[in-house]
Design an enzyme around this catalytic site. Sequence first.
Site, PDB file in Angstrom:
ATOM      1  N   ALA A 183       0.863  -1.283   0.088  1.00  0.00           N
ATOM      2  CA  ALA A 183       0.109  -0.045   0.144  1.00  0.00           C
ATOM      3  C   ALA A 183       0.868   1.120  -0.043  1.00  0.00           C
ATOM      4  CB  ALA A 183      -0.969   0.081   1.356  1.00  0.00           C
TER       5      ALA A 183
ATOM      6  N   GLU B 168       0.810  -7.294   6.352  1.00  0.00           N
ATOM      7  CA  GLU B 168      -0.095  -6.346   7.157  1.00  0.00           C
ATOM      8  C   GLU B 168       0.024  -6.544   8.700  1.00  0.00           C
ATOM      9  OE1 GLU B 168      -0.655  -8.064   4.316  1.00  0.00           O
ATOM     10  OE2 GLU B 168      -1.695  -6.738   2.999  1.00  0.00           O
TER      11      GLU B 168
ATOM     12  N   GLY C 247      -1.005  -5.578  -0.721  1.00  0.00           N
ATOM     13  CA  GLY C 247      -1.943  -5.246  -2.009  1.00  0.00           C
ATOM     14  C   GLY C 247      -1.239  -5.735  -3.364  1.00  0.00           C
TER      15      GLY C 247
ATOM     16  N   GLU D  91      -2.173  -9.098  -3.631  1.00  0.00           N
ATOM     17  CA  GLU D  91      -3.487  -9.592  -3.863  1.00  0.00           C
ATOM     18  C   GLU D  91      -3.991  -9.074  -5.540  1.00  0.00           C
ATOM     19  OE1 GLU D  91      -5.514  -8.820   0.403  1.00  0.00           O
ATOM     20  OE2 GLU D  91      -4.623  -6.977  -0.566  1.00  0.00           O
TER      21      GLU D  91
END
Length: 644
Positions: A62, A124, A101, A104
């Site tokens: 992120a 995370e 992310g 992901e």
Amino acid sequence: MSVLTIDREGEIAVAILDNPPVNAISAEVRCALWQAVETLDADPGIRAVVLVCAGRSFIAGADVKEFGQPPVAPHLPDLVARIEAAAKPWTAAIHGAALGGGLEIALGCRFRLIDAEARVGFPEVGLGIIPGASGTVRTPRLAGIEAAVEMVTSGKPVPAPEALRLGLVDAMVTGDLRGAAVSYAASMTCGPLPEPVSARPVETRPDSYWSERRAQLEKAGEAAPLRALEAVRRATEVSFDEAMAFERATFLALRDSPEAAALRHVFFAERAALRPAALKGVAPRGIASVGVVGGGTMGAGIAAALAMAGIPVTLIERDAEAAARAHAAVSRIFEGAAARGKLTGAEAGALSGRLVCTDDYAALGHVDLAIEAVFEDLAVKRAVFDDLARVCRPDAILATNTSYLDPRRLAEGVPAPERLIGLHFFSPAHVMKLLEIVPLPGTAPEVLATAFDLARRLGKMPVRAGICEGFIGNRILKRYRAAAEDLLAEGVPVAAVDAAMRGFGFRMGPFEAQDLGGLDIAFLQREAARAEGRDVPETLADILVRAGRKGQKTGGGWYDYPEGGRMPVASDAVARLLADRIAGGEVPAPDAIAERLVGAMADEGATILAEGIADSAAEIDLVEIHGYGFPRSKGGPMHWTGRG
Ligand code: NAD
């Protein structure tokens, strides 16, 4: 310039993301990717898409600038779903790292190729959150439950070969990743496509599996790993959409939690500490070899830390026998590192073979830096500095590891004072991350920059500390211990104080920790100050030491340790020794005890800050977290008490 450009190689579009330094997923990146899916889906000349990243990494997570801010559309889970649903199948080409992310997004692609040196992971939990865009839901479908649980609860990245073995990626590439990905996409999209990850089946596990994992994670006392585990469990028990909703709700709730705020605070503090603004533009000197003087507890640990970071070390001891002992002590550290898998046996042997331990100061003639770690005695240290000034190059940096002495007095009269500095390591020095860096009034900026650079090479967390007794950390420790003794004087049992601090998140309470380290070190320091005529009030610990109770090593300190064991037992002898200093009172609740002791630490921190001994409240927090076991998830005493 846009963060995304599209190249064409025949029917394959290559989407190149370029958002330096690590292609973090900002709102702009999300928009650009969404737009690219739409545009390429509508392009009849395109059959498939390869996503590659410019620079040193795939999407490494992120955008830290968006941390703690409300999410901005398009939201990441929607983008991952949009990529997965694209009419033209996407292939992720991963180099460097695909984290959070970034991974992901790769999981939303129909295929994943990875460079052999790359790694993937979900860090995370380190920020008090869980993956928020299908990490906990897609990973078990692709790599199985065990791998998913391990990845999302530990935060540890997985290297490429392991990612391939787990099925997280379809192929591993050495060499031209983009070329390989384009060929792969071209051949794999000719025939029928594999199911998108969201449509794949997922296994289940019995209740016992989940409760065992839960019990393991509960020990750490942090919310995020437990919630991450719960999210993976849901992913195996309910529909994909329901699991996604649960993951997102959990992610959003955690993101706004005090724990996540504390961990973000620590994250930013660490980033800033590694690159101090005051040293911007100041080039560090290269350090190719280091001398360490004194091979006791600290010297051996410092030498090991340097050697394991690839820096050749020459260690000086008082005589040949002491030098041989020091060599054996450092070698034992290498062997321990090998036993824990941090080094191979061969590497440990090679490091030990290269380590020079001698009583001949002349062996330091070539070093770029010499660190003294001899007895905490002004006269001994001054003599060592005289020797160093005599044998070292006139530009060699000379450092002291003193805990309490004034570095200005140690090196008085040493020529070229711009090369003097304090490097205060913590015990055990090859393990503890904190390094207090103590500039003297004349220390040159490049010498200071070199110290910070060395800390980075050693994997340490550097914090600048001004000159005062105990610098930042030991000064706060003193206040913390005094506050803990105040509680005893009010009638709170020793064990109640320790239990409260363990409950707060410390591995040990203040009294257990003193028993382990020995009460005599601080005692001798107080005695030395008294001998200098300073007014140092008698502490409760002084009474114990005078009675021969120095901690575990003497079979008793604040607790008894029957039969030379390590299990602390409440001590009647201590109760008798301290009887006339202890009042009977109500025992506060554990939270109130912790609040009082952490409050005392923060009060001292505030004074230290006001005196300019520390540059920021956040750095005081780093000292406590990396040097004294303050729980990271509470952010440090200054953060926890709302002072920074
Ligand atoms: P130690 O007693 O374990 O080791 C000191 C070593 O220095 C001994 O091996 C001794 O033989 C050697 N030595 C003494 N004079 C010497 C000389 N003239 N030349 C070469 N070697 C000499 O002590 P330690 O705990 O390692 O502490 C060393 C320094 O580190 C002290 O200044 C101490 O305050 C500081 N320090 C200690 C800790 C800790 O937790 N022990 C933590 C941080 C800093």
